[in-house]
Structure formats: C-alpha cells, structure tokens
Design a protein around this motif. Sequence first.
Motif, short mmCIF file in Angstrom:
data_model
loop_
_atom_site.label_atom_id
_atom_site.label_comp_id
_atom_site.label_asym_id
_atom_site.label_seq_id
_atom_site.Cartn_x
_atom_site.Cartn_y
_atom_site.Cartn_z
N MET A 304 0.82 -1.20 0.00
CA MET A 304 0.00 0.00 0.00
C MET A 304 0.85 1.25 0.00
SD MET A 304 -2.99 1.25 -0.14
CE MET A 304 -3.90 2.75 0.20
N GLN A 305 1.94 1.27 0.76
CA GLN A 305 2.79 2.45 0.81
C GLN A 305 3.46 2.68 -0.55
OE1 GLN A 305 2.99 4.66 3.45
NE2 GLN A 305 4.02 5.85 1.85
N LEU A 306 3.86 1.60 -1.22
CA LEU A 306 4.43 1.72 -2.54
C LEU A 306 3.41 2.29 -3.53
CD1 LEU A 306 6.62 1.22 -4.69
CD2 LEU A 306 5.82 -1.15 -4.83
N ALA A 307 2.16 1.84 -3.42
CA ALA A 307 1.11 2.35 -4.30
C ALA A 307 0.88 3.84 -4.08
CB ALA A 307 -0.18 1.57 -4.07
N LYS A 308 0.89 4.29 -2.83
CA LYS A 308 0.71 5.71 -2.53
C LYS A 308 1.89 6.54 -3.06
CE LYS A 308 -2.26 5.37 1.57
NZ LYS A 308 -2.35 5.65 3.03
N ASN A 309 3.10 6.02 -2.88
CA ASN A 309 4.29 6.73 -3.40
C ASN A 309 4.22 6.86 -4.92
OD1 ASN A 309 5.26 6.91 -0.80
ND2 ASN A 309 6.65 5.16 -0.99
N MET A 310 3.79 5.78 -5.59
CA MET A 310 3.65 5.82 -7.05
C MET A 310 2.58 6.82 -7.46
SD MET A 310 3.96 1.76 -8.01
CE MET A 310 3.46 2.04 -9.71
N GLN A 311 1.47 6.85 -6.74
CA GLN A 311 0.40 7.79 -7.06
C GLN A 311 0.88 9.23 -6.93
OE1 GLN A 311 -2.87 8.18 -4.21
NE2 GLN A 311 -4.33 8.14 -5.91
N ASP A 312 1.57 9.54 -5.83
CA ASP A 312 2.07 10.90 -5.61
C ASP A 312 3.06 11.31 -6.70
OD1 ASP A 312 0.53 11.04 -3.35
OD2 ASP A 312 2.16 10.57 -1.97
N TYR A 313 3.99 10.41 -7.01
CA TYR A 313 5.04 10.75 -7.98
C TYR A 313 4.46 10.89 -9.39
CZ TYR A 313 9.19 10.53 -10.89
OH TYR A 313 10.15 10.81 -11.82
N LEU A 314 3.59 9.96 -9.80
CA LEU A 314 3.05 9.99 -11.16
C LEU A 314 2.16 11.21 -11.38
CD1 LEU A 314 4.24 7.12 -11.26
CD2 LEU A 314 2.19 6.41 -12.50
N LEU A 315 1.35 11.56 -10.39
CA LEU A 315 0.52 12.76 -10.52
C LEU A 315 1.38 14.02 -10.57
CD1 LEU A 315 -2.47 11.94 -8.13
CD2 LEU A 315 -2.48 12.00 -10.63
N TYR A 316 2.42 14.06 -9.73
CA TYR A 316 3.34 15.21 -9.76
C TYR A 316 4.01 15.31 -11.13
CZ TYR A 316 7.76 17.67 -9.07
OH TYR A 316 8.84 18.51 -9.23
N TYR A 317 4.47 14.18 -11.65
CA TYR A 317 5.16 14.17 -12.95
C TYR A 317 4.23 14.66 -14.05
CZ TYR A 317 8.39 12.59 -16.58
OH TYR A 317 9.26 12.54 -17.65
N ALA A 318 3.00 14.12 -14.07
CA ALA A 318 2.06 14.48 -15.14
C ALA A 318 1.68 15.95 -15.07
CB ALA A 318 0.81 13.61 -15.04
N GLU A 319 1.56 16.49 -13.86
CA GLU A 319 1.13 17.89 -13.70
C GLU A 319 2.25 18.89 -13.99
OE1 GLU A 319 -0.33 18.03 -9.75
OE2 GLU A 319 -2.12 16.82 -10.17
N THR A 320 3.49 18.47 -13.77
CA THR A 320 4.61 19.41 -13.97
C THR A 320 5.34 19.22 -15.29
OG1 THR A 320 6.11 17.90 -12.78
CG2 THR A 320 4.99 19.60 -11.48
N SER A 321 5.07 18.13 -16.00
CA SER A 321 5.77 17.86 -17.26
C SER A 321 5.33 18.85 -18.34
CB SER A 321 5.50 16.43 -17.71
OG SER A 321 6.05 16.20 -18.98
N ASP A 322 6.26 19.28 -19.15
CA ASP A 322 5.93 20.16 -20.26
C ASP A 322 5.77 19.39 -21.58
OD1 ASP A 322 8.53 19.42 -20.63
OD2 ASP A 322 9.34 21.46 -20.74
N GLU A 323 5.81 18.05 -21.51
CA GLU A 323 5.61 17.21 -22.70
C GLU A 323 4.11 17.07 -22.96
OE1 GLU A 323 8.45 13.75 -23.13
OE2 GLU A 323 8.54 14.09 -20.97
N SER A 324 3.73 17.06 -24.23
CA SER A 324 2.32 16.97 -24.59
C SER A 324 1.84 15.51 -24.55
CB SER A 324 2.11 17.54 -25.99
OG SER A 324 0.78 17.35 -26.41
N TRP A 325 0.65 15.29 -23.99
CA TRP A 325 0.09 13.93 -23.96
C TRP A 325 -0.66 13.63 -25.27
CZ3 TRP A 325 -5.21 13.09 -24.37
CH2 TRP A 325 -6.02 14.20 -24.22
N MET A 326 -0.85 14.63 -26.12
CA MET A 326 -1.56 14.44 -27.39
C MET A 326 -0.82 15.18 -28.50
SD MET A 326 -4.45 12.86 -28.20
CE MET A 326 -5.53 13.92 -29.12
#
Length: 326
Positions: A304-326
């Motif tokens: 569970m702790q690994l899942a929460k760490n992954m959730q925090d990091y992936l959301l942070y990455y997606a929100e701060t990345s300047d790469e286009s998803w489309m």
Amino acid sequence: VEKENEIVRLSNLDLLKIGLSQNHLKAALLLLAFGNQIFEQLKDLFVDEANEISNGVGDFLTDSPWFLIVVIIFAFLFISFLFSMIRTLVLFYDLRFLRSSTTYRIVSGLLNRKNTLVPFNKIQQLNWETGPLKKLFGIYQLNIRQASSDMNTRARSIELPGCLDTHLETIRHDLFGELSPDQQKPIPVHPRYFLINWLYFGWIPALLATPLYIFHWYYIAIGIVWIAFMALISRLKQRKTYFHINGDQIKCSSGSIAHKMKQMAFHKVQNIEIQQSIFLKRRGLSNIKIGNSSGFIRIPFIDMQLAKNMQDYLLYYAETSDESWM
C-alpha cells in the motif's frame, strides 16, 4: 512526399506462422456464436423445421458412441483452425509497417486494403505479447493504443499481428527513447496473489460442482484435476506478474500461458486509482490502476505504501511535465 522507412513486412510464410500461433479456441467460440445467431434467425422463420433439427441433433448426440463424439469435436477444432488461418490471411495480407519522422503507417488486407496512420503524439501505450507457439517462431504480437474520442476499442487500438524482437525494440526505442525501465530491478506482486487466484478459479468452481460428485466417480476426478491445473495456472500467473519502473516510464508484465507486456510514459497519465478490499487492507496490500486516454495499466497486490508513493510521484510528474500527452 516525406520518405518512409519500412520496419516490418509480413510475407505469406510469416502469415502462416502467425495463423498457426493464433488462439484457435477463440476462433471456435466465434464460430459457435456465429452459428447460433444464424440458427436463431432461421428459427424465427422456420419454427417447426428448427425444432425438428434440434431434437434430431440431441437424439444423435445422446445415442452416439464416445468415439464418434470425439471425432466430431476434433473435426470442429480443425474447422476452427482453418478459420483462424483464413482470417489471418484476409486481415493481414501483405502487411507493411512504415515509419516517417512523425507517424507510423500500417497497410494491410486482402479483400479490403486498409491504410492507417498513427501519429506518434497520439500513442498512449504499447502492448505486446508472446506465447508458447509464438515464442517457438520468435513472434511478438503488438498492439498500439492511441488516444481517441471513440469508446470503441478497435478505434483506439492498432494491431500488428507479428514481428521479431529486433522490430519490437526498434518501435520501443522510437516511442520511449533509450532509457528503458528494463534496466531497473523487477518488482514482483505479493505471493498471496497466487492463493487468491487459486481460490477463485480453482477451489470455488470445484466446490460449486459438489452436487455432481454423488453421480459418478469421474466427476470427483475432474474436480481434482481442475484444482491441480488451476494451481499450475495461478503459479504461472503470479510469477509473470511484475513491473519495472524508472523516472519517466513504467513497464508491466502479466499473463499465465501467454506473456503480456504493457509500457507507457508518465506524461501520458490521466488518472490513478488505488483499490483496496477488506482482504487487501488487512495485509497492507492494494491494487493500482494507472489510466491514460486509451485505457489503463493495472498492477495487483502491491504494498500500500508503494502504491501511494507511485500515485504521488506519477501525478506530480504528469502535472509538472511540459511534454504533450496528445
């Protein structure tokens, strides 16, 4: 006109190998569903004749010896095998997989020649799989998942029925670059994943069939064989379920007999969902679903702790990345 490089071209011999390695059980189920649909349509027009045929077939199967029934089953499986071969030839005849600087182009088909463009920026996820027969021929089946407003899976999915390892690595390098998650140590799922699969798909069906055990001893034998078979399948499934993760990508493995892989970049992430049942919560485990605009990647039975760490990091990455998803 921009020059294109040919990555994959399937010859008739390649199509033969792909047809041999197809899921023939799936073809058999398709034939059964198609035949049943035709019969139901004719039954509405010719009620008496359809009932007479149904009764005749039932009496024939009841009175026939086991040997004849086995011959009929093998004949049906052979027809399913031919159906798989013909379907592969018709859909993927002379398939060519081409690459330009910004797109892939797939040309295939015998009766209906399809020409499909896949822009790199629309590709959300790359799936590939192999199995015992595919592995024997050195074949991988690819599925390119792209962003689409159409909820139909076919509209979001581009299939390449066969390619070699070198072709697969070329496509992965095009889409994900040189830093592959394969370089990281694989993270396995919890061993209880084996137990829960064995319980749900092995023991519970065998226990539900308990009333049959009083009729004949071979029902008991079938139940024991089923439990042992599902123990093997569940063990294979647990061993093949793991994932690799690095700073900007994730690659997940799954399957039992077939071996399936999924890979996506973090800037394509659209949503993340952590699921935790009562059973998982007691043991500090959870399932995580990483969604993009073409589907999702699911990782079961991780800490569970690994899942929460992954959730925090992936959301942070997606929100701060300047790469286009489309």
